[in-house]
Design an enzyme around this catalytic site. Sequence first.
Site, mmCIF file in Angstrom:
data_model
loop_
_atom_site.group_PDB
_atom_site.id
_atom_site.type_symbol
_atom_site.label_atom_id
_atom_site.label_comp_id
_atom_site.label_asym_id
_atom_site.label_seq_id
_atom_site.Cartn_x
_atom_site.Cartn_y
_atom_site.Cartn_z
ATOM 1 N N GLY A 88 0.853 -1.195 0.000
ATOM 2 C CA GLY A 88 0.000 0.000 0.000
ATOM 3 C C GLY A 88 0.884 1.238 0.000
ATOM 4 O O GLY A 88 0.697 2.163 0.778
ATOM 5 N N PHE A 114 -1.863 -0.718 -6.005
ATOM 6 C CA PHE A 114 -2.817 -1.072 -7.061
ATOM 7 C C PHE A 114 -3.288 0.233 -7.691
ATOM 8 O O PHE A 114 -4.187 0.877 -7.181
ATOM 9 C CB PHE A 114 -3.997 -1.816 -6.432
ATOM 10 C CG PHE A 114 -4.686 -2.768 -7.362
ATOM 11 C CD1 PHE A 114 -4.171 -3.064 -8.610
ATOM 12 C CD2 PHE A 114 -5.860 -3.409 -6.977
ATOM 13 C CE1 PHE A 114 -4.800 -3.957 -9.462
ATOM 14 C CE2 PHE A 114 -6.500 -4.309 -7.813
ATOM 15 C CZ PHE A 114 -5.970 -4.581 -9.056
ATOM 16 N N LEU A 179 -2.834 -1.095 3.492
ATOM 17 C CA LEU A 179 -3.849 -1.147 2.434
ATOM 18 C C LEU A 179 -5.137 -0.500 2.897
ATOM 19 O O LEU A 179 -5.536 -0.636 4.054
ATOM 20 C CB LEU A 179 -4.160 -2.607 2.063
ATOM 21 C CG LEU A 179 -3.044 -3.430 1.429
ATOM 22 C CD1 LEU A 179 -3.561 -4.819 1.093
ATOM 23 C CD2 LEU A 179 -2.503 -2.754 0.183
ATOM 24 N N TYR A 275 -17.574 4.875 12.928
ATOM 25 C CA TYR A 275 -16.205 4.385 12.755
ATOM 26 C C TYR A 275 -15.883 3.260 13.746
ATOM 27 O O TYR A 275 -16.069 2.087 13.450
ATOM 28 C CB TYR A 275 -15.159 5.527 12.815
ATOM 29 C CG TYR A 275 -13.871 5.035 12.196
ATOM 30 C CD1 TYR A 275 -13.564 5.311 10.870
ATOM 31 C CD2 TYR A 275 -13.008 4.193 12.906
ATOM 32 C CE1 TYR A 275 -12.426 4.779 10.274
ATOM 33 C CE2 TYR A 275 -11.869 3.657 12.323
ATOM 34 C CZ TYR A 275 -11.589 3.954 11.010
ATOM 35 O OH TYR A 275 -10.466 3.407 10.421
ATOM 36 N N LEU A 313 -6.803 11.888 8.890
ATOM 37 C CA LEU A 313 -6.240 12.743 7.850
ATOM 38 C C LEU A 313 -7.024 12.605 6.572
ATOM 39 O O LEU A 313 -7.687 11.599 6.344
ATOM 40 C CB LEU A 313 -4.790 12.322 7.587
ATOM 41 C CG LEU A 313 -3.785 12.874 8.581
ATOM 42 C CD1 LEU A 313 -2.434 12.246 8.384
ATOM 43 C CD2 LEU A 313 -3.665 14.392 8.431
#
Length: 437
Positions: A88, A114, A179, A275, A313
Amino acid sequence: MVGSGCFEDDFGRNVRVTKVDKCKKYKKTSYLWVFTKKNKIMIIEPRMRGFICLTAHPKGCEKNILNQIEFTKSQGPIDGAKKVLVIGASTGFGLASRITSAFGSNAATIGVFFEKAPAPGKTASPGWYNSAAFQEEAEKAGLYAKSINGDAFSTEVKNKTIELIKADLGKVDLVIYSLASPVRTNPVTGVLHRSVLKPIGNAFTNKTVDFHTGNVTDITIAPCTDEDIENTVAVMGGEDWEMWIDALTEADALADNALTIAYSYIGPSLTEAVYRKGTIGRAKDHLEATAFKISNKLDSIGGKAYVSVNKALVTQASSAIPVIPLYISLLYKKMKEKGVHEGCIEQIVRLFKERLYTGEAVPTDEKGRIRIDDLEMAEDIQAKVSELWEQATTETLPAIGDLNGYKSDFLNLFGFGFDGVDYQADVNEVVEIKGLV
Ligand code: NAI
């Protein structure tokens, strides 16, 4: 069309045209061509679709990399790992981890990501341009860097990465697992899992902001099903991290005392329904539990797995989560006022310098997690953000929140809005990544 000036094309885009004698009908692609008498030049502008931008600017992405490298160097050397695998590695925290390793510790890095390659007239995804610029700078600095673009969840990419490590580096002493993906195909079962961002148990209603317009509205998110939880854990939990470490161990590709780090988030009570206590939170619980499992497995080589809890962020992953952009706007305002605001690179340099590679034991919380979200979670900051949350409306947000900071960070993700980049200049969208295996 003949002439010059600005006009709106068939797709509602503002197109600037200079000295045109002939102009082809535009295809629905993510770029603007400006035709001059002799040459066709490429100008790339942002094209927004919800929480995604369809275009990316190669020069702006390069500037982003240069800024992050400069910051890393300004913080002085880090006595860190010398051979690093970053899964990642092309955007967000993973990219910052790669830059910190390479330019803080002179590490050889292999990056897995990716990303969409460019084609003539079609820009690449920003992670592609970031990686191209990273490779370029690593080469200039005489640092080993190679990259693999493919599905990190697949056995094929794992095998390819391990072959590369064995051939070029022998072993790695740090594996960053960073990732963020909405989907994962389990390589063993072949099942495609889709993660969702939903509350568990009850519907959740709270404020959110459309960061493009600044409109603050209420959003209600329906609760998830049990299957949603399983799928989200399958995508964003620790199963794939463990598969990577198992595969690396089996291939004897981990050095003695190797570390592996994955990233997590906790956040305040304001966002916890969607979350930490929602589907993604279950995945993070699983990721955090997996760190202990992996640590046990690495015991024989003196290795250890950690989860680092990072700050909220603006990244491609976080802008997709309802409620979070409003929280981040208010948080940024307060953290900037207090002079403690950090971006990905500041967070990761601090993680490496002040937590991982101090020469002393790695400090963790009572659940064994590294906390680099300490400045975000400071009591005074959180108390102020909660207070502002109550006051936040479309009308008040421009004054009480840092919506401009949010927007600017969002544009920066795609290489737009950087000082020192001439966005009106012709730019080559077809950029290669050197060292792509
Ligand atoms: P990001 O979207 O900026 O980066 C994701 C990376 O994963 C990119 O390099 C992308 O190419 C790669 N990737 C995605 N799917 C892939 C696949 N199938 N195969 C190979 N590579 C793939 O995400 P961000 O925000 O940096 O997130 C990284 C981690 O940090 C996540 O675990 C996230 O939950 C965590 N985190 C994020 C926070 C935030 O506020 N953004 C806060 C705390 C933790």
